[in-house]
Design a protein around this motif. Structure first.
Motif, PDB file in Angstrom:
ATOM      1  N   ASN A  42       0.825  -0.995  -0.096  1.00 55.01           N
ATOM      2  CA  ASN A  42       0.011  -0.070  -0.060  1.00 55.01           C
ATOM      3  C   ASN A  42       0.783   1.163   0.044  1.00 55.01           C
ATOM      4  N   GLY A  43       0.962   2.012  -1.223  1.00 57.86           N
ATOM      5  CA  GLY A  43       1.623   3.155  -1.331  1.00 57.86           C
ATOM      6  C   GLY A  43       3.065   2.685  -1.066  1.00 57.86           C
ATOM      7  N   SER A  44       3.956   3.445  -0.271  1.00 54.06           N
ATOM      8  CA  SER A  44       5.299   2.996  -0.152  1.00 54.06           C
ATOM      9  C   SER A  44       5.722   1.817   0.991  1.00 54.06           C
ATOM     10  N   SER A  45       4.635   1.093   1.505  1.00 51.28           N
ATOM     11  CA  SER A  45       4.826   0.183   2.437  1.00 51.28           C
ATOM     12  C   SER A  45       4.363  -1.293   2.248  1.00 51.28           C
ATOM     13  N   MET A  46       4.933  -2.168   2.917  1.00 50.71           N
ATOM     14  CA  MET A  46       4.431  -3.527   2.581  1.00 50.71           C
ATOM     15  C   MET A  46       4.220  -4.141   3.833  1.00 50.71           C
ATOM     16  N   TYR A  47       3.239  -4.967   4.006  1.00 51.82           N
ATOM     17  CA  TYR A  47       2.816  -5.639   5.152  1.00 51.82           C
ATOM     18  C   TYR A  47       3.004  -7.185   4.991  1.00 51.82           C
ATOM     19  N   ILE A  48       3.773  -7.613   5.777  1.00 44.75           N
ATOM     20  CA  ILE A  48       3.889  -9.354   5.665  1.00 44.75           C
ATOM     21  C   ILE A  48       2.806  -9.784   6.189  1.00 44.75           C
ATOM     22  N   ASP A  49       1.770 -10.529   5.742  1.00 42.30           N
ATOM     23  CA  ASP A  49       0.577 -11.155   6.439  1.00 42.30           C
ATOM     24  C   ASP A  49       0.778 -12.603   6.498  1.00 42.30           C
ATOM     25  N   GLY A  50       0.463 -13.235   7.353  1.00 43.01           N
ATOM     26  CA  GLY A  50       0.018 -14.808   7.260  1.00 43.01           C
ATOM     27  C   GLY A  50       1.313 -15.416   6.990  1.00 43.01           C
ATOM     28  N   LEU A  51       2.662 -14.978   7.590  1.00 43.85           N
ATOM     29  CA  LEU A  51       3.715 -15.706   7.594  1.00 43.85           C
ATOM     30  C   LEU A  51       3.753 -17.228   8.382  1.00 43.85           C
ATOM     31  N   MET A  52       3.839 -18.171   7.631  1.00 39.90           N
ATOM     32  CA  MET A  52       3.776 -19.601   8.235  1.00 39.90           C
ATOM     33  C   MET A  52       4.797 -20.360   7.956  1.00 39.90           C
ATOM     34  N   THR A  53       5.543 -21.319   8.667  1.00 34.43           N
ATOM     35  CA  THR A  53       6.642 -22.323   8.381  1.00 34.43           C
ATOM     36  C   THR A  53       6.070 -23.686   8.758  1.00 34.43           C
ATOM     37  N   LYS A  54       6.465 -24.551   8.169  1.00 34.15           N
ATOM     38  CA  LYS A  54       6.333 -25.970   8.429  1.00 34.15           C
ATOM     39  C   LYS A  54       6.768 -26.258   9.921  1.00 34.15           C
ATOM     40  N   GLU A  55       6.196 -27.269  10.353  1.00 28.96           N
ATOM     41  CA  GLU A  55       6.781 -27.647  11.787  1.00 28.96           C
ATOM     42  C   GLU A  55       8.381 -28.087  11.527  1.00 28.96           C
ATOM     43  N   GLY A  56       9.041 -27.521  12.442  1.00 29.34           N
ATOM     44  CA  GLY A  56      10.787 -27.937  12.214  1.00 29.34           C
ATOM     45  C   GLY A  56      11.476 -27.033  11.811  1.00 29.34           C
ATOM     46  N   HIS A  57      10.967 -25.985  10.982  1.00 30.63           N
ATOM     47  CA  HIS A  57      11.659 -24.864  10.127  1.00 30.63           C
ATOM     48  C   HIS A  57      11.328 -23.497  10.967  1.00 30.63           C
ATOM     49  N   LYS A  58      12.269 -22.750  11.012  1.00 26.57           N
ATOM     50  CA  LYS A  58      12.308 -21.439  11.547  1.00 26.57           C
ATOM     51  C   LYS A  58      12.424 -20.311  10.592  1.00 26.57           C
ATOM     52  N   PHE A  59      11.818 -19.225  11.159  1.00 30.60           N
ATOM     53  CA  PHE A  59      12.014 -17.955  10.010  1.00 30.60           C
ATOM     54  C   PHE A  59      13.404 -17.355  10.527  1.00 30.60           C
ATOM     55  N   THR A  60      14.656 -17.389   9.614  1.00 31.57           N
ATOM     56  CA  THR A  60      15.837 -17.115  10.062  1.00 31.57           C
ATOM     57  C   THR A  60      16.216 -15.546   9.763  1.00 31.57           C
ATOM     58  N   LYS A  61      17.468 -15.166  10.150  1.00 30.92           N
ATOM     59  CA  LYS A  61      17.868 -13.832  10.035  1.00 30.92           C
ATOM     60  C   LYS A  61      17.985 -13.816   8.506  1.00 30.92           C
ATOM     61  N   GLU A  62      18.408 -15.064   7.752  1.00 31.59           N
ATOM     62  CA  GLU A  62      18.546 -14.839   6.314  1.00 31.59           C
ATOM     63  C   GLU A  62      17.344 -14.643   5.588  1.00 31.59           C
ATOM     64  N   ASP A  63      16.322 -15.345   5.993  1.00 25.22           N
ATOM     65  CA  ASP A  63      14.873 -15.107   5.714  1.00 25.22           C
ATOM     66  C   ASP A  63      14.460 -13.407   5.797  1.00 25.22           C
ATOM     67  N   PHE A  64      14.643 -13.205   6.993  1.00 26.44           N
ATOM     68  CA  PHE A  64      14.261 -11.766   6.974  1.00 26.44           C
ATOM     69  C   PHE A  64      14.824 -10.803   6.226  1.00 26.44           C
ATOM     70  N   MET A  65      16.355 -11.010   5.869  1.00 27.40           N
ATOM     71  CA  MET A  65      16.886 -10.153   5.042  1.00 27.40           C
ATOM     72  C   MET A  65      16.480 -10.327   3.331  1.00 27.40           C
ATOM     73  N   THR A  66      16.093 -11.461   3.080  1.00 25.00           N
ATOM     74  CA  THR A  66      15.381 -11.648   1.919  1.00 25.00           C
ATOM     75  C   THR A  66      14.338 -10.690   1.506  1.00 25.00           C
ATOM     76  N   PHE A  67      13.345 -10.658   2.646  1.00 22.86           N
ATOM     77  CA  PHE A  67      12.069  -9.817   2.510  1.00 22.86           C
ATOM     78  C   PHE A  67      12.688  -8.192   2.752  1.00 22.86           C
ATOM     79  N   TYR A  68      13.721  -8.005   3.415  1.00 19.70           N
ATOM     80  CA  TYR A  68      14.406  -6.529   3.330  1.00 19.70           C
ATOM     81  C   TYR A  68      14.821  -6.466   1.866  1.00 19.70           C
TER      82      TYR A  68
END
Length: 113
Positions: A42-68
């Motif tokens: 929306n405009g100049s912003s992005m909202y990350i909605d509904g982030l889900m990972t399978k069991e045994g998988h974590k959202f890592t710093k590398e994942d965060f940097m990919t979204f960045y």
């Protein structure tokens, strides 16, 4: 992927604007993925909605940097997300640092006399 991604595409009399993206964490498109997120722009912003990972998988710093990097490539100013951490609900907003485009020379200022 290139350094920037156009958010707009003009074809004929239509202008297409990217407003929603589905992100999948997967080695090859079409194979089973380990994480999924919906991103609303929306405009100049992005909202990350509904982030889900399978069991045994974590959202890592590398994942965060990919979204960045994705947000940066779209030329957006920030992105935000909601998360539960240590049993607490929090909203996070991340600002994107603007970098100078390499190999672009500043125009000399002209002074009319």
């Amino acid at each position: 992927m290139s350094d920037s991604v156009s958010r707009y595409m003009h074809i004929g009399e239509w202008c297409f604007e990217i407003k929603m993206v589905r992100a999948l964490k997967v080695d090859k498109y079409g194979e089973p993925y380990s994480s999924i997120a919906n991103c609303n722009i929306n405009g100049s912003s992005m909202y990350i909605d509904g982030l889900m990972t399978k069991e045994g998988h974590k959202f890592t710093k590398e994942d965060f940097m990919t979204f960045y990097k994705f947000t940066e490539a779209l030329g957006l100013d920030n992105f935000s997300y909601h998360r539960f951490h240590e049993g607490k609900s929090t909203n996070k907003e991340v600002s994107i640092r603007k970098t100078k485009t390499p190999n672009v020379q500043a125009k000399p200022s002209l002074k009319l006399v």
